[in-house]
Design a protein around this motif. Structure first.
Motif, PDB file in Angstrom:
ATOM      1  N   TYR A 184      75.142 -34.246  40.212  1.00 37.82           N
ATOM      2  CA  TYR A 184      74.264 -34.633  39.675  1.00 37.82           C
ATOM      3  C   TYR A 184      74.587 -35.259  38.373  1.00 37.82           C
ATOM      4  CZ  TYR A 184      69.420 -34.587  37.476  1.00 37.82           C
ATOM      5  OH  TYR A 184      68.146 -33.899  37.286  1.00 37.82           O
ATOM      6  N   PHE A 185      74.908 -34.945  37.341  1.00 33.79           N
ATOM      7  CA  PHE A 185      76.063 -36.036  36.022  1.00 33.79           C
ATOM      8  C   PHE A 185      76.636 -37.537  36.716  1.00 33.79           C
ATOM      9  CE2 PHE A 185      79.195 -37.180  33.324  1.00 33.79           C
ATOM     10  CZ  PHE A 185      78.622 -37.024  31.743  1.00 33.79           C
ATOM     11  N   ALA A 186      77.102 -37.745  37.430  1.00 32.20           N
ATOM     12  CA  ALA A 186      77.480 -38.483  38.001  1.00 32.20           C
ATOM     13  C   ALA A 186      76.062 -39.573  38.806  1.00 32.20           C
ATOM     14  CB  ALA A 186      78.201 -38.685  39.191  1.00 32.20           C
ATOM     15  N   ARG A 187      75.271 -38.824  39.372  1.00 30.55           N
ATOM     16  CA  ARG A 187      73.716 -39.436  39.889  1.00 30.55           C
ATOM     17  C   ARG A 187      73.368 -39.654  38.515  1.00 30.55           C
ATOM     18  NH1 ARG A 187      69.355 -40.630  42.235  1.00 30.55           N
ATOM     19  NH2 ARG A 187      67.876 -39.596  43.544  1.00 30.55           N
ATOM     20  N   THR A 220      78.026 -52.273  37.367  1.00 33.25           N
ATOM     21  CA  THR A 220      78.358 -51.722  37.931  1.00 33.25           C
ATOM     22  C   THR A 220      79.481 -50.248  37.434  1.00 33.25           C
ATOM     23  OG1 THR A 220      80.146 -53.962  37.917  1.00 33.25           O
ATOM     24  CG2 THR A 220      81.663 -51.770  38.442  1.00 33.25           C
ATOM     25  N   PHE A 221      79.459 -48.949  38.278  1.00 34.61           N
ATOM     26  CA  PHE A 221      79.669 -47.952  37.541  1.00 34.61           C
ATOM     27  C   PHE A 221      81.113 -47.620  37.639  1.00 34.61           C
ATOM     28  CE2 PHE A 221      80.568 -43.635  39.286  1.00 34.61           C
ATOM     29  CZ  PHE A 221      79.804 -42.753  38.631  1.00 34.61           C
ATOM     30  N   PRO A 222      81.300 -47.492  36.703  1.00 41.71           N
ATOM     31  CA  PRO A 222      81.921 -46.882  35.663  1.00 41.71           C
ATOM     32  C   PRO A 222      83.248 -45.636  36.014  1.00 41.71           C
ATOM     33  CG  PRO A 222      80.471 -46.024  33.957  1.00 41.71           C
ATOM     34  CD  PRO A 222      79.641 -46.488  35.185  1.00 41.71           C
ATOM     35  N   ASP A 223      83.082 -45.728  37.445  1.00 40.46           N
ATOM     36  CA  ASP A 223      83.997 -44.609  38.456  1.00 40.46           C
ATOM     37  C   ASP A 223      85.136 -43.603  37.312  1.00 40.46           C
ATOM     38  OD1 ASP A 223      83.026 -44.582  41.374  1.00 40.46           O
ATOM     39  OD2 ASP A 223      83.610 -46.877  40.548  1.00 40.46           O
ATOM     40  N   ARG A 224      85.846 -44.761  36.780  1.00 42.29           N
ATOM     41  CA  ARG A 224      87.025 -43.656  35.973  1.00 42.29           C
ATOM     42  C   ARG A 224      86.612 -43.550  34.734  1.00 42.29           C
ATOM     43  NH1 ARG A 224      90.328 -46.022  31.948  1.00 42.29           N
ATOM     44  NH2 ARG A 224      89.392 -48.027  31.992  1.00 42.29           N
ATOM     45  N   ILE A 225      86.007 -44.371  34.156  1.00 44.24           N
ATOM     46  CA  ILE A 225      85.459 -43.141  32.639  1.00 44.24           C
ATOM     47  C   ILE A 225      84.429 -41.919  33.304  1.00 44.24           C
ATOM     48  CG2 ILE A 225      83.585 -43.366  30.952  1.00 44.24           C
ATOM     49  CD1 ILE A 225      83.887 -46.509  31.111  1.00 44.24           C
ATOM     50  N   VAL A 226      83.936 -41.860  34.356  1.00 45.19           N
ATOM     51  CA  VAL A 226      83.250 -41.175  34.770  1.00 45.19           C
ATOM     52  C   VAL A 226      84.323 -40.078  35.361  1.00 45.19           C
ATOM     53  CG1 VAL A 226      81.245 -39.941  36.520  1.00 45.19           C
ATOM     54  CG2 VAL A 226      80.882 -42.334  35.820  1.00 45.19           C
ATOM     55  N   SER A 227      84.915 -40.135  35.725  1.00 48.16           N
ATOM     56  CA  SER A 227      86.541 -39.432  36.888  1.00 48.16           C
ATOM     57  C   SER A 227      87.067 -38.689  34.972  1.00 48.16           C
ATOM     58  CB  SER A 227      87.462 -40.027  37.212  1.00 48.16           C
ATOM     59  OG  SER A 227      88.178 -39.237  37.158  1.00 48.16           O
ATOM     60  N   ILE A 228      86.887 -39.533  34.207  1.00 45.78           N
ATOM     61  CA  ILE A 228      87.862 -38.789  32.768  1.00 45.78           C
ATOM     62  C   ILE A 228      87.090 -38.031  32.788  1.00 45.78           C
ATOM     63  CG2 ILE A 228      88.520 -39.498  30.426  1.00 45.78           C
ATOM     64  CD1 ILE A 228      89.715 -41.894  31.195  1.00 45.78           C
TER      65      ILE A 228
END
Length: 202
Positions: free
Chosen positions: A110-113, A187-195
């Motif tokens: 949900y956070f990523a959504r 652009t979805f910031p995959d790396r930042i969201v992962s961190i």
């Protein structure tokens, strides 16, 4: 055309109560028009911003501009309704995720959504970011929106998936920061969201 009648208690008939099908049909038609306008306006605001005219929104929805103004007297009213509808869908998803077998997965999904939705929709992102601040408590929908996140957070913490000292205020700050920092490139910031997610894990 004859009116539909009902039987009175003494066996007589009366035409004092008639079928209300036309009125119900009118209400259903009005609701369909309103829902169509909201869906079209959502897509327009998402892709083109809020500068698109009410006349253009009416044209794309296939209704007269008078219909638009009957439901939404100003563009601000229409945009506000789009925001409420958008948040209502997110609230519904949060409520459904409360029953997910994995509370941690539910929270991080949900956070990523929310981030993904915000990046894809700049106009709604701006409204969402604004609602994170002092105005959030003025709207019942905004309160329900944050309550949904808080409930997912609490459940994830109970399962040990999210660090125990995280608070909903922390989640708000993280969301504000990432939505404001990502810019307009979509652009979805995959790396930042992962961190961020790694930092929240228990």
């Amino acid at each position: 055309m004859s009116k539909n009648k009902i039987s009175a208690g003494d066996g007589d008939t009366t035409d004092s109560v008639v079928a209300t099908t036309p009125e119900k049909a009118l209400r259903a038609d009005a609701k369909r028009n309103r829902d169509k306008l909201l869906n079209v306006a959502h897509r327009v605001f998402m892709t083109e911003g809020i500068s698109v005219s009410m006349d253009e929104i009416a044209r794309r929805a296939g209704v007269g501009v008078g219909t638009v103004y009957r439901h939404f007297p100003t563009k601000e009213d229409l945009f506000g309704a789009v925001i409420v509808s958008h948040k209502a869908r997110l609230i519904e998803e949060a409520n459904q995720l409360l029953y997910h077998d994995d509370p941690g997965e539910a929270f991080f999904h949900y956070f990523a959504r929310i981030i993904r939705e915000g990046i894809a929709n700049k106009a709604i992102t701006d409204a969402l970011v604004s609602s994170l601040n002092i105005d959030a408590g003025r709207s019942e929908v905004a309160r329900d929106f944050w309550r949904g996140i808080d409930n997912l957070l609490a459940r994830a913490q109970q399962s040990g998936s999210v660090r125990a000292d995280a608070r909903i205020e922390d989640i708000k700050v993280l969301l504000i920061g990432i939505l404001q920092a990502t810019g307009d490139d979509g652009t979805f910031p995959d790396r930042i969201v992962s961190i961020l997610c790694d930092g929240l894990r228990g």
